[in-house]
Design an enzyme around this catalytic site. Structure first.
Site, short mmCIF file in Angstrom:
data_model
loop_
_atom_site.label_atom_id
_atom_site.label_comp_id
_atom_site.label_asym_id
_atom_site.label_seq_id
_atom_site.Cartn_x
_atom_site.Cartn_y
_atom_site.Cartn_z
N ASP A 246 1.07 -1.03 -0.15
CA ASP A 246 -0.15 -0.41 0.27
C ASP A 246 1.02 0.86 0.09
O ASP A 246 1.49 1.43 1.15
CB ASP A 246 -0.99 -0.31 1.26
CG ASP A 246 -1.54 1.24 1.56
OD1 ASP A 246 -2.49 1.28 -0.10
OD2 ASP A 246 -2.50 1.31 2.71
N ASP B 114 2.87 4.69 -5.59
CA ASP B 114 2.01 5.59 -5.32
C ASP B 114 3.41 6.84 -5.72
O ASP B 114 4.61 7.44 -4.73
CB ASP B 114 1.45 6.11 -4.42
CG ASP B 114 0.92 7.06 -3.51
OD1 ASP B 114 1.28 8.25 -4.46
OD2 ASP B 114 0.86 7.83 -2.40
N GLU C 253 -1.39 5.91 -8.57
CA GLU C 253 -2.50 7.04 -7.88
C GLU C 253 -2.53 8.03 -9.27
O GLU C 253 -1.12 8.12 -9.24
CB GLU C 253 -2.29 7.27 -6.36
CG GLU C 253 -2.95 7.96 -6.10
CD GLU C 253 -2.34 8.19 -4.23
OE1 GLU C 253 -2.56 10.00 -4.03
OE2 GLU C 253 -2.40 7.29 -3.84
N HIS D 298 -7.87 10.49 3.98
CA HIS D 298 -6.95 8.98 4.72
C HIS D 298 -6.96 8.89 6.39
O HIS D 298 -7.55 10.52 6.68
CB HIS D 298 -4.99 8.64 4.76
CG HIS D 298 -5.45 8.15 3.41
ND1 HIS D 298 -4.12 8.76 2.76
CD2 HIS D 298 -5.40 6.65 3.46
CE1 HIS D 298 -4.14 7.95 1.68
NE2 HIS D 298 -4.65 6.43 1.81
N GLY E 297 -9.37 5.50 2.20
CA GLY E 297 -9.25 6.19 2.52
C GLY E 297 -10.43 5.88 3.29
O GLY E 297 -12.05 6.65 3.68
N GLY E 298 -11.38 4.09 3.25
CA GLY E 298 -12.71 3.91 2.98
C GLY E 298 -12.93 3.83 4.65
O GLY E 298 -13.97 3.85 5.04
N SER E 299 -12.50 4.27 5.81
CA SER E 299 -12.56 3.99 7.51
C SER E 299 -13.31 5.51 7.31
O SER E 299 -12.37 6.33 7.55
CB SER E 299 -11.85 4.05 7.86
OG SER E 299 -10.76 3.05 7.54
#
Length: 287
Positions: free
Chosen positions: A85, A106, A136, A178, A208-210
């Site tokens: 990641d 990235d 990205e 994030h 940043g799915g949280s």
């Protein structure tokens, strides 16, 4: 099931209007929790390390061996993707050499043309070894840049050029960030997502799915997001569970200080979080 790359899994997710979760690990307990969630739900799972986590855990080769051996010891039968990641150029090459099945390069902090060229290089190297690549475009906002109200929006033309490098999935900014979302966050920008999805067939990635409300994640998936990254929610769930263990005085009970007992509630909390997000993402069972 041996470790696999993400090509077919994420292509199918994009076409099927569902997503597969990408969950960060930091140690053995996190690894076991994430794998257990995938096995229990009978769904493919992506387990990933940041560069920092890779260093903390002893290097990419150790992490790759840990995940592979844990899959074997736990009898995991669902497809598992081992992913880097937010890797920089050198980290991506190191993870490829270590045997990761998928890497993210990235290059958002580089001039765009350099990002483009280095992405092409990583794609060529990875694909020669059957390894998937995530690119990205633009930058995903977050605490490392200071708390902000809205994440950056990916430029559509730049996204098309990054997709044309042959990346297997592409992280795009649509207002996501994030870490913990601030109170003044404006939400996901679905207009930009629609523009990106119209122009790009490559599976799209939501970092940043949280902390993003379920309804927004579900809508984003229906519009082309095929991979959703989750890390912070796991960290919070682990921390809260361990705090509750101590608050209840469990460490004062017989051998309650045993680290295996202390870590167990946090490990279960991570597994529960991952299972919940798999349900959110609509990931279908393996047939």
């Amino acid at each position: 099931m041996t470790l696999v790359n993400g090509n077919e899994i994420f292509k199918a997710a994009r076409e099927g209007h569902y997503a597969v979760g990408a969950f960060n690990t930091n140690n053995l307990e996190w690894t076991r929790a994430i794998l257990a969630a995938g096995q229990k739900t009978n769904t493919p799972i992506l387990i990933q390390t940041s560069m920092g986590a890779g260093k903390y855990m002893g290097g990419y080769k150790l992490v790759q061996n840990l995940v592979a051996n844990t899959i074997d010891s736990m009898g995991i039968t669902v497809p598992v993707i081992m992913h880097l990641d937010h890797g920089n150029y050198e980290a991506a090459k190191e993870a490829i050499a270590a045997g990761y099945n998928s890497v993210m390069f990235d290059g958002h902090d580089l001039p765009f043309e350099e990002n483009l060229e280095k992405t092409k290089e990583i794609v060529a190297l990875a694909h020669s070894k059957g390894i998937s690549v995530e690119g990205e475009v633009g930058s995903i906002g977050g605490e490392e840049d200071g708390i902000i109200g809205a994440g950056e929006l990916a430029d559509v033309e730049e996204a098309k050029q990054l997709a044309a490098t042959g990346v297997d999935y592409l992280a795009v900014g649509i207002g996501n960030i994030h870490g913990v979302y601030p109170e003044n966050w404006q939400g996901l920008n679905f207009d930009r997502l629609a523009e990106l999805a119209k122009e790009i067939d490559t599976p799209l990635v939501l970092h940043g799915g949280s902390g993003i409300p379920k309804e927004q994640i579900v809508k984003a998936i229906s519009m082309g997001i095929a991979k959703v990254n989750v890390n912070t929610e796991q960290q919070i769930a682990w921390s809260e569970a361990v705090k509750e263990y101590y608050a209840a005085g469990n460490d004062k009970k017989e051998k309650g200080f045993d680290p295996r007992k202390v870590l167990a509630p946090g490990t279960q909390a991570i597994q529960d979080t991952v299972e919940s997000r798999i349900e959110w993402f609509g990931t279908p069972e393996v047939k």
